[in-house]
Design an enzyme around this catalytic site. Sequence first.
Site: not given
Ligand SMILES: *Cc1c(COP(=O)(O)O)cnc(C)c1O
Length: 408
Positions: A154, A202-203, A329
Amino acid sequence: MIKLPVYLDNNATTPCDPRVVEAMLPYFTEKFGNAASRTHSFGWEGEEAVEYAREQVAALIGAGPKEIVFTSGATEADNLAIKGVFEMYASKGNHIITVFTEHKAVLDTCHHLERSGGEITWLSVNGEGLIDLAELESAIRPDTVLIAIMIANNETGVLQPIREISRIARQHGVPFFTDASQAVGKIPIDVQADGIDLMAFSAHKLYGPKGVGALYVRRRDPRVRLTAQMDGGGHERGMRSGTLNVPAIVGFGKACALCRQDMELESHRMASLRDLLEKGLLELEETSVNGSRQHRLPNTTNISFKYTESQSLMMGLQKDIAVSSGSACTSASIEPSYVLKAQGLGDDLAHSSLRFGLGRTTTEEEIRYAIGRIRETVEGLRKISPLWELYKEGAKLDNAGWMRGKED
Ligand SMILES: *Cc1c(COP(=O)(O)O)cnc(C)c1O
């Protein structure tokens, strides 16, 4: 005319596509049924919408609809996969292999298990952010119950070699779980061809709503089993109880269908804008891209502007450009990115990095504007930096090594 601030933080979250919102709207009001209500048409309507969305989500990743478990997002899916496998396969062992550069949702779940009897092997990455496959293979033990390695990071967008990873996992009979939150919707993923056994996504990272995501759980060759982490009414084939968030799931489905339709064109557009941004910024002296430039997402770049601080950069830019340093985060903290440090960056470079995540709404005009504003801001900060002055005087600080002393 562009609208300010320019949003370049699509790895933190994406806007909901208006077509997604439109698909969702009826499910808040006239089609409000509980998808688990079996006794009337309100329930059937909800269930039908959920099953349609399940097919749309599954189709994007080459899965079968029955292999999709809806959750509240990727964090929950990460927890369900890791804790669920750990508990289910307790009689086989308690060992999990993961990587230092995973998302916190994976790292902290593994830490949690470490405190409750699990043994974790933390793989390191090289300067490009990539794991060593030989190191992975030699970490596998008879009591290894899971390999948890993300597809795309990310912070840097770096892509791990998942086909090679899954091949190794298969050979040793260990389930392979991947957090694909940043990859799904941006690059082609096929759980069959890629050999993935469990996958979280994740959506809201793919132009859907927040608060909904999915865990793909392989049903055959081999069938993967999980212990539920949420007990209750037995929804989602017992793996995740709780009344389904029908509108969000409908939106997630629509968002996946749109990604599937546009991915090829969109990823080329993204990559060329990202390259334009990179080229413009790298014209600044002492500026470098973090992580593999060959193996990465089309929309992401992570750049260190040496002799500046991300905190000051972001402050200087915040009225005009929305970016982040590290992940959303952790960017509130002053600590430099653990992902960049794991790649061997010193505190100085890790502290001077910005993450750029381009998205569906990003335009060339915005990128050209961003290049100008960022260059101006970097140059302005360097002008008042004593370190920059020393560097300019040829003091070769880097070679003297005293700036990096801390992490040695
Ligand atoms: C955004 C993200 C998450 C968390 O996803 P949520 O749906 O916000 O809980 C987990 N892992 C990665 C690699 C992300 O980019």
